[in-house]
Scaffold this active site. Structure first.
Site, PDB file in Angstrom:
ATOM      1  N   GLY A 267      30.344  30.899  33.293  1.00 19.20           N
ATOM      2  CA  GLY A 267      29.224  31.429  33.696  1.00 19.20           C
ATOM      3  C   GLY A 267      28.351  32.121  32.800  1.00 19.20           C
ATOM      4  O   GLY A 267      27.344  31.395  33.002  1.00 19.20           O
TER       5      GLY A 267
ATOM      6  N   ASP B  74      27.618  35.794  32.165  1.00 16.68           N
ATOM      7  CA  ASP B  74      26.746  35.920  32.876  1.00 16.68           C
ATOM      8  C   ASP B  74      26.402  37.533  33.443  1.00 16.68           C
ATOM      9  O   ASP B  74      24.582  37.298  34.218  1.00 16.68           O
ATOM     10  CB  ASP B  74      26.639  34.786  34.224  1.00 16.68           C
ATOM     11  CG  ASP B  74      28.323  35.091  35.030  1.00 16.68           C
ATOM     12  OD1 ASP B  74      29.224  36.065  34.286  1.00 16.68           O
ATOM     13  OD2 ASP B  74      28.588  34.496  35.879  1.00 16.68           O
TER      14      ASP B  74
ATOM     15  N   ASP C 184      29.580  43.307  36.936  1.00 22.46           N
ATOM     16  CA  ASP C 184      29.183  43.773  37.624  1.00 22.46           C
ATOM     17  C   ASP C 184      29.854  45.609  37.815  1.00 22.46           C
ATOM     18  O   ASP C 184      29.386  46.260  37.852  1.00 22.46           O
ATOM     19  CB  ASP C 184      30.359  42.443  39.116  1.00 22.46           C
ATOM     20  CG  ASP C 184      30.164  42.450  39.931  1.00 22.46           C
ATOM     21  OD1 ASP C 184      29.852  44.435  41.060  1.00 22.46           O
ATOM     22  OD2 ASP C 184      30.400  41.817  40.476  1.00 22.46           O
TER      23      ASP C 184
ATOM     24  N   LYS D 288      24.452  44.192  37.740  1.00 21.03           N
ATOM     25  CA  LYS D 288      23.684  44.745  38.883  1.00 21.03           C
ATOM     26  C   LYS D 288      23.966  46.516  39.005  1.00 21.03           C
ATOM     27  O   LYS D 288      25.062  47.398  38.188  1.00 21.03           O
ATOM     28  CB  LYS D 288      25.641  44.743  39.648  1.00 21.03           C
ATOM     29  CG  LYS D 288      25.367  42.999  40.342  1.00 21.03           C
ATOM     30  CD  LYS D 288      27.123  42.864  41.612  1.00 21.03           C
ATOM     31  CE  LYS D 288      26.202  41.805  41.490  1.00 21.03           C
ATOM     32  NZ  LYS D 288      27.767  40.840  43.163  1.00 21.03           N
TER      33      LYS D 288
ATOM     34  N   PHE E 167      25.917  39.352  46.621  1.00 20.30           N
ATOM     35  CA  PHE E 167      26.149  37.716  45.365  1.00 20.30           C
ATOM     36  C   PHE E 167      25.031  37.025  45.483  1.00 20.30           C
ATOM     37  O   PHE E 167      24.534  36.284  46.509  1.00 20.30           O
ATOM     38  CB  PHE E 167      27.140  37.675  46.266  1.00 20.30           C
ATOM     39  CG  PHE E 167      28.248  36.245  45.610  1.00 20.30           C
ATOM     40  CD1 PHE E 167      29.389  37.796  45.283  1.00 20.30           C
ATOM     41  CD2 PHE E 167      28.274  35.205  45.786  1.00 20.30           C
ATOM     42  CE1 PHE E 167      30.033  36.668  44.342  1.00 20.30           C
ATOM     43  CE2 PHE E 167      28.693  34.892  45.308  1.00 20.30           C
ATOM     44  CZ  PHE E 167      29.611  35.014  44.330  1.00 20.30           C
TER      45      PHE E 167
ATOM     46  N   ARG F 242      26.268  26.717  40.189  1.00 21.60           N
ATOM     47  CA  ARG F 242      26.376  26.579  39.025  1.00 21.60           C
ATOM     48  C   ARG F 242      25.200  26.105  38.700  1.00 21.60           C
ATOM     49  O   ARG F 242      24.123  26.429  37.480  1.00 21.60           O
ATOM     50  CB  ARG F 242      27.626  26.477  38.210  1.00 21.60           C
ATOM     51  CG  ARG F 242      28.312  27.288  38.268  1.00 21.60           C
ATOM     52  CD  ARG F 242      29.386  26.944  37.098  1.00 21.60           C
ATOM     53  NE  ARG F 242      31.048  27.451  37.159  1.00 21.60           N
ATOM     54  CZ  ARG F 242      30.871  28.833  37.146  1.00 21.60           C
ATOM     55  NH1 ARG F 242      30.146  29.339  36.236  1.00 21.60           N
ATOM     56  NH2 ARG F 242      32.430  29.425  37.423  1.00 21.60           N
TER      57      ARG F 242
END
Length: 182
Positions: free
Chosen positions: A43, A99, A102, A131, A152, A165
Site C-alpha cells: 500500500g 498508506d 484505519d 480515517k 473505503f 493501486r
C-alpha cells in the site's frame, strides 16, 4: 476503473502539494540523524516513492509486507506478516511509512513487534491517510497526509482485492462494487 468510484476524494495535485509539506517537516525533524524508513508494502509503494524523493537526507529504506484486510473492505482483526525475519533496525531512528491508519491494529502490531525484536533509537509513524474512527486503538501517526471520513478508499497505492493501486488519485469505492465481488 473510474466508474467503480462514487467520487474522487483527493486529486493528484493535492496529494503532491501535501507531500511537499510532509517532506519539509520530516527533513526538519531528522536533520543530522541517521534515518531508516520502514515502508509497509504494498500500500505505501506509491506514497513512499513520491514522499522519499522529496526528502533530501541520507536515509535507508527497508520494506515489510503485512496484511490485515485479506481481500475484504474491513480489517480481519488478524495481522499477517509475510516474511520470516524482521529487518534489523537496532539503534536506528525509524520512520514507519504506511498508506492508511484505519483501526490502528496493523500499525500497533508492527510497532510492538519492532520494539520486541529489535531496539530502535526512536520510532515515528507517517501515513498518507488517517480515517476518522473513534474506536481506533491506542496508536496515532506523527505525520498525517490527510484526515478522511470512514469510507473505503482506493487509488494511489490503496487497493481493493489488489485492484485500483495504479490510480493517480484517491477515490471512494462504490459500495455496490465491493458487494458484487464478495
Amino acid at each position: 476503473m473510474q466508474e467503480d468510484l462514487s467520487k474522487t476524494l483527493i486529486h493528484t495535485t493535492t496529494i503532491f502539494a501535501r507531500l511537499d509539506e510532509l517532506a519539509t517537516q520530516i527533513t526538519d525533524d531528522y536533520q543530522g540523524k541517521e534515518l531508516t524508513v520502514l515502508a509497509i508494502m504494498s500500500g505505501s509503494l506509491m506514497f513512499g516513492a513520491d514522499l522519499l524523493r522529496r526528502i533530501p537526507l541520507p536515509l535507508r529504506i527497508t520494506c515489510l509486507s503485512v496484511s490485515s484486510y485479506h481481500g475484504g473492505t474491513t480489517s480481519s482483526g488478524h495481522v499477517k506478516f509475510h516474511q520470516t525475519a524482521f529487518p534489523d533496525l537496532h539503534g536506528r531512528h525509524v520512520l514507519i511509512l504506511d498508506d492508511i491508519l484505519d483501526t490502528g491494529l496493523t500499525l500497533q502490531t508492527i510497532r510492538e513487534k519492532l520494539h520486541n525484536e529489535t531496539s530502535p533509537l526512536s520510532t515515528k509513524i507517517c501515513v498518507l491517510l488517517r480515517k476518522n474512527i473513534p474506536e481506533r486503538r491506542g496508536i496515532d501517526a506523527d505525520y498525517v497526509g490527510f484526515d478522511i471520513a470512514n469510507e473505503f478508499v482506493v487509488g494511489y497505492g490503496l487497493d481493493y482485492q489488489e485492484k485500483y493501486r495504479n490510480l493517480p488519485y484517491i477515490g471512494v469505492l462504490r459500495q455496490e462494487v465491493a458487494a458484487m465481488e464478495l
